[in-house]
Enzyme design. Sequence first.
Site, short mmCIF file in Angstrom:
data_model
loop_
_atom_site.label_atom_id
_atom_site.label_comp_id
_atom_site.label_asym_id
_atom_site.label_seq_id
_atom_site.Cartn_x
_atom_site.Cartn_y
_atom_site.Cartn_z
N ASP A 72 -46.73 60.12 24.74
CA ASP A 72 -45.48 60.42 23.56
C ASP A 72 -45.33 61.08 24.38
OD1 ASP A 72 -44.48 58.04 22.39
OD2 ASP A 72 -45.96 58.61 20.89
N TYR A 152 -32.84 62.48 28.18
CA TYR A 152 -32.28 63.28 27.58
C TYR A 152 -31.98 65.07 28.86
CZ TYR A 152 -33.28 61.55 22.70
OH TYR A 152 -32.44 61.12 21.97
P1 ITT Z 1 -42.77 54.68 26.28
O1 ITT Z 1 -43.13 53.05 26.85
O2 ITT Z 1 -43.83 54.80 27.02
O3 ITT Z 1 -43.30 54.97 24.98
P2 ITT Z 1 -40.50 55.37 26.00
O4 ITT Z 1 -38.72 55.69 26.34
O5 ITT Z 1 -40.21 55.25 24.23
O6 ITT Z 1 -41.19 55.18 26.38
P3 ITT Z 1 -40.75 58.35 24.80
O7 ITT Z 1 -40.72 57.58 23.02
O8 ITT Z 1 -41.95 59.48 25.31
O9 ITT Z 1 -40.95 56.62 25.87
O10 ITT Z 1 -39.31 58.85 24.14
C1 ITT Z 1 -38.53 59.41 23.75
C2 ITT Z 1 -37.80 59.50 24.25
O11 ITT Z 1 -37.27 60.70 24.34
C3 ITT Z 1 -36.72 59.02 24.71
O12 ITT Z 1 -35.55 58.16 24.71
C4 ITT Z 1 -36.80 59.38 26.59
O13 ITT Z 1 -35.60 58.88 27.42
C5 ITT Z 1 -36.35 60.56 25.81
N1 ITT Z 1 -37.15 61.45 26.44
C6 ITT Z 1 -38.65 61.46 27.18
N2 ITT Z 1 -39.01 62.23 27.81
C7 ITT Z 1 -38.14 62.95 28.60
C8 ITT Z 1 -37.78 63.80 29.67
O14 ITT Z 1 -39.34 64.10 29.96
N3 ITT Z 1 -36.16 64.53 30.15
C9 ITT Z 1 -35.85 63.84 29.05
N4 ITT Z 1 -36.02 62.56 27.65
C10 ITT Z 1 -37.10 62.22 27.81
#
Ligand code: ITT
Length: 194
Positions: A72, A152
């Site tokens: 997460d 982001y």
């Molecule tokens: P899961 O299926 O693994 O939950 P997710 O896309 O919902 O994937 P997260 O909840 O971990 O991923 O991420 C929350 C938000 O933050 C999501 O909009 C991602 O695009 C962004 N995010 C996560 N990791 C990032 C990174 O390394 N660089 C830029 N944006 C990131």
Amino acid sequence: MKKKKDILYFITGNNHKFNEISLALQSKNIKYQLKQLNINLIEIQSDNPKEIAFFKLRSIKDDIKGSYFIEDAGFFIDYPLNGFPGVYSSYIFRTIGNEGVLKLIDNFEITKAHFSSIIALYFKPLEKEFLFEGIIEGRVSPRIRGTNGFGYDPIFIPNDYPDKTFAEINMNEKNNISHRGLAIKKLVEFLKKN
Ligand code: ITT
């Protein structure tokens, strides 16, 4: 004969995250083979990221036979937004995106931001749960820059590369310093010891 590697499942619907973690695990000499499983996870509302991660992990325990983990991530604009979007990062990205976020902090020359990553692992051999965390500090780019990465990345400038966004460095460079890369390093150390 070479023993077939056990599978370690990474539960995610986000292929970018899977690709980053696959690359970070390459040539790390761990005895597991990584496999992506896209299961729709129930997300609880909470402002405690660890609570959210544990809930997700436990919600699928009966569905998977071996060891598995979820990851997460969150993007926190500490100044001037007091940590927003944080646990709402997914929703905010889907609704207003990077352009919308930049509008919220318009006219602030000094900004402070960080990404956090929590890996929650269910480790079958010990029948226990483990958390591995990573954080990267930086600031918000005044404009969207770069085409690598996802989410982001085009608006985050890490302190380690003070004039580049995450979307202007390659995946290896990002993994070496990123929230996710740091959490993965801790996971690798754990897997080597256990
Ligand atoms: P899961 O299926 O693994 O939950 P997710 O896309 O919902 O994937 P997260 O909840 O971990 O991923 O991420 C929350 C938000 O933050 C999501 O909009 C991602 O695009 C962004 N995010 C996560 N990791 C990032 C990174 O390394 N660089 C830029 N944006 C990131």
